[in-house]
Design a protein around this motif. Structure first.
Motif, PDB file in Angstrom:
ATOM      1  N   MET A 252       0.858  -1.202   0.000  1.00  0.00           N
ATOM      2  CA  MET A 252       0.000   0.000   0.000  1.00  0.00           C
ATOM      3  C   MET A 252       0.889   1.246   0.000  1.00  0.00           C
ATOM      4  O   MET A 252       1.878   1.305   0.728  1.00  0.00           O
ATOM      5  N   ARG A 253       0.525   2.226  -0.835  1.00  0.00           N
ATOM      6  CA  ARG A 253       1.320   3.467  -0.875  1.00  0.00           C
ATOM      7  C   ARG A 253       0.711   4.502   0.072  1.00  0.00           C
ATOM      8  O   ARG A 253      -0.504   4.525   0.282  1.00  0.00           O
ATOM      9  N   VAL A 254       1.582   5.338   0.628  1.00  0.00           N
ATOM     10  CA  VAL A 254       1.131   6.357   1.582  1.00  0.00           C
ATOM     11  C   VAL A 254       1.315   7.732   0.955  1.00  0.00           C
ATOM     12  O   VAL A 254       2.420   8.082   0.532  1.00  0.00           O
ATOM     13  N   VAL A 255       0.235   8.476   0.854  1.00  0.00           N
ATOM     14  CA  VAL A 255       0.324   9.845   0.334  1.00  0.00           C
ATOM     15  C   VAL A 255      -0.222  10.794   1.401  1.00  0.00           C
ATOM     16  O   VAL A 255      -1.266  10.524   2.004  1.00  0.00           O
ATOM     17  N   VAL A 256       0.507  11.868   1.679  1.00  0.00           N
ATOM     18  CA  VAL A 256       0.101  12.793   2.746  1.00  0.00           C
ATOM     19  C   VAL A 256       0.163  14.236   2.258  1.00  0.00           C
ATOM     20  O   VAL A 256       0.856  14.562   1.295  1.00  0.00           O
ATOM     21  N   VAL A 271       4.055  13.192  -1.205  1.00  0.00           N
ATOM     22  CA  VAL A 271       3.563  14.339  -0.435  1.00  0.00           C
ATOM     23  C   VAL A 271       3.032  15.352  -1.435  1.00  0.00           C
ATOM     24  O   VAL A 271       3.704  15.651  -2.426  1.00  0.00           O
ATOM     25  N   GLY A 272       1.835  15.875  -1.189  1.00  0.00           N
ATOM     26  CA  GLY A 272       1.342  16.886  -2.116  1.00  0.00           C
ATOM     27  C   GLY A 272       0.020  17.491  -1.675  1.00  0.00           C
ATOM     28  O   GLY A 272      -0.616  17.021  -0.727  1.00  0.00           O
ATOM     29  N   GLN A 289      -3.478   0.470  -4.016  1.00  0.00           N
ATOM     30  CA  GLN A 289      -3.841   0.614  -2.603  1.00  0.00           C
ATOM     31  C   GLN A 289      -3.219   1.893  -2.064  1.00  0.00           C
ATOM     32  O   GLN A 289      -2.023   2.138  -2.258  1.00  0.00           O
ATOM     33  N   TRP A 290      -4.029   2.688  -1.388  1.00  0.00           N
ATOM     34  CA  TRP A 290      -3.547   3.977  -0.869  1.00  0.00           C
ATOM     35  C   TRP A 290      -3.959   4.173   0.588  1.00  0.00           C
ATOM     36  O   TRP A 290      -5.121   3.933   0.941  1.00  0.00           O
ATOM     37  N   ALA A 291      -3.023   4.646   1.387  1.00  0.00           N
ATOM     38  CA  ALA A 291      -3.348   5.169   2.720  1.00  0.00           C
ATOM     39  C   ALA A 291      -3.149   6.670   2.610  1.00  0.00           C
ATOM     40  O   ALA A 291      -2.067   7.141   2.226  1.00  0.00           O
ATOM     41  N   VAL A 292      -4.191   7.443   2.898  1.00  0.00           N
ATOM     42  CA  VAL A 292      -4.165   8.878   2.618  1.00  0.00           C
ATOM     43  C   VAL A 292      -4.150   9.675   3.923  1.00  0.00           C
ATOM     44  O   VAL A 292      -4.997   9.466   4.798  1.00  0.00           O
TER      45      VAL A 292
END
Ligand code: SF4
Length: 378
Positions: A252-256, A271-272, A289-292
């Motif tokens: 799962m990728r993490v975007v914050v 990050v964005g 898959q994303w954890a936001v």
């Protein structure tokens, strides 16, 4: 029947408390009817972090700056901003002279914007100029009051968004040695670090300290002074939550969002800005898959709009923006029915001098964006 524009000086016809017990379906029907009565004289704006029951009535959805610009480009007389106070102020700063801006609940503030009080900022600025001579430029994040934007305009500085913060910092450092960044400590630190400023060379101005104490903490050769403010939503994300995602959901990728603390941004895969997050998730193939790490209403909406992906919140327990959440169907219905019956309630009005200087700071941001584009950056 619709009410003529000139008649919008009447006393409010409707009392808010009467709306609070109405069934949800009635509220939606009445909101739609009021919108129909007002027709093209009205535009309803819905910030990305609003609940779905409000977003469904928005003519435009987006981030605060884009919404304010879009509304100013319409011919509408009334701009109803489903967002928070500083956003309604920005809409009024950019509005045409005939346009009036309404915030359905005046209690919808922003914890971050409220952390930079204009008098405190003047005091800090004086100390910074004493320490650094005339070698400083203030930059404020869009999430700040109109008074702070105007302060930056007066002092030769500018506004930035989370998308163009790096370009704004570069622009400032080409002109002066020191940047004062308001009001988000985290966006300032993340931006400064991305541009190569070591953490130990960043100063922190804490408006909750006595000014002498903050003054003593200013590093004479620091290129960046951060204002100690934060977003109560994004500050809650932690590196431990990313560790948990890595363990529980391999792949799962993490975007914050860059309003998250430095340690969180360092650990994330991406990050964005809110727009960046939406594009990253929506543009990913099925099965992604994303954890936001951002406001929960946006995360839930992303999950619904991308059913072929797995989208979860980085924080397992809910983190809504409590002030944004104050805008609900009863407030929206109350504001619109009053408007349709000739009464403007909860108008947000910025004074002319503040508008003039806030526009100056915003115009510099647009120049910086154009320069960055020409130079092939950002
Ligand atoms: S999410 Fe944070 S920055 Fe945005 S309005 Fe809420 S408190 Fe302010």
């Amino acid at each position: 029947m619709s009410t003529p524009i000139g008649a919008h000086a009447a006393e409010p016809q409707h009392v808010l408390s009467e709306y609070e017990s109405l069934p949800e379906a009635d509220l939606h029907a009445r909101i739609s009817a009021a919108k129909q009565r007002l027709g093209s004289r009205l535009v309803v704006l819905g910030h990305h972090y609003q609940r779905d029951e409000v977003i469904r009535h928005a003519d435009f959805t987006g981030d605060s700056y884009r919404l304010a610009r879009q509304a100013a480009e319409t011919t509408a007389d009334f701009i109803v901003f489903c967002g928070v106070h500083f956003m309604a102020e920005s809409a009024d700063v950019l509005a045409q002279p005939h346009q009036r801006v309404i915030l359905p609940d005046l209690g919808a503030g922003c914890s971050m914007a409220d952390m930079a009080d204009a008098d405190d900022v003047e005091e800090a600025w004086e100390a910074i100029l004493e320490t650094h001579g005339d070698e400083a430029i203030p930059i404020t994040y869009m999430n700040s009051t109109a008074a702070i934007k105007a302060f930056c305009g007066r002092q030769g500085g500018l506004v930035c968004t989370s998308s163009n913060a790096q370009a704004a910092f570069r622009w400032a450092w080409e002109r002066k040695r020191v940047v004062l960044f308001l009001p988000d400590e985290h966006l300032g630190r993340n931006t400064g670090a991305a541009l190569g400023v070591p953490l130990e060379r960043m100063s922190l101005w804490n408006p909750r300290f006595a000014p002498q104490r903050s003054r003593a903490l200013l590093e004479p050769d620091s290129p960046l002074v951060l204002w100690k403010g934060y977003c109560s939503v994004h500050q809650r994300f932690t590196p431990a939550q990313i560790d948990w995602v890595r363990k529980e959901f391999p792949g799962m990728r993490v975007v914050v969002h860059p309003e998250c603390p430095y340690e969180v941004c360092q650990k994330a895969d991406a990050v964005g800005s809110t727009d960046y997050i939406i594009r990253a998730v929506s543009g990913s193939p099925a099965g992604s898959q994303w954890a936001v790490g951002t406001e929960i209403h946006l995360v839930h909406r992303l999950a619904r709009q991308n059913p072929d992906q797995r989208v979860i919140s980085l924080q397992p327990n809910v983190c809504a923006c409590a002030t944004m959440y104050r805008i609900d169907p009863p407030h929206l219905c109350w504001a619109l029915e009053n408007l349709a019956d000739g009464a403007v309630v909860n108008e947000i009005k910025v004074d002319d001098d503040t508008i003039r200087w806030a526009r100056t700071a915003l115009a510099r941001m647009l120049e910086v964006g154009a320069d960055a584009k020409r130079a092939g950056r950002d």
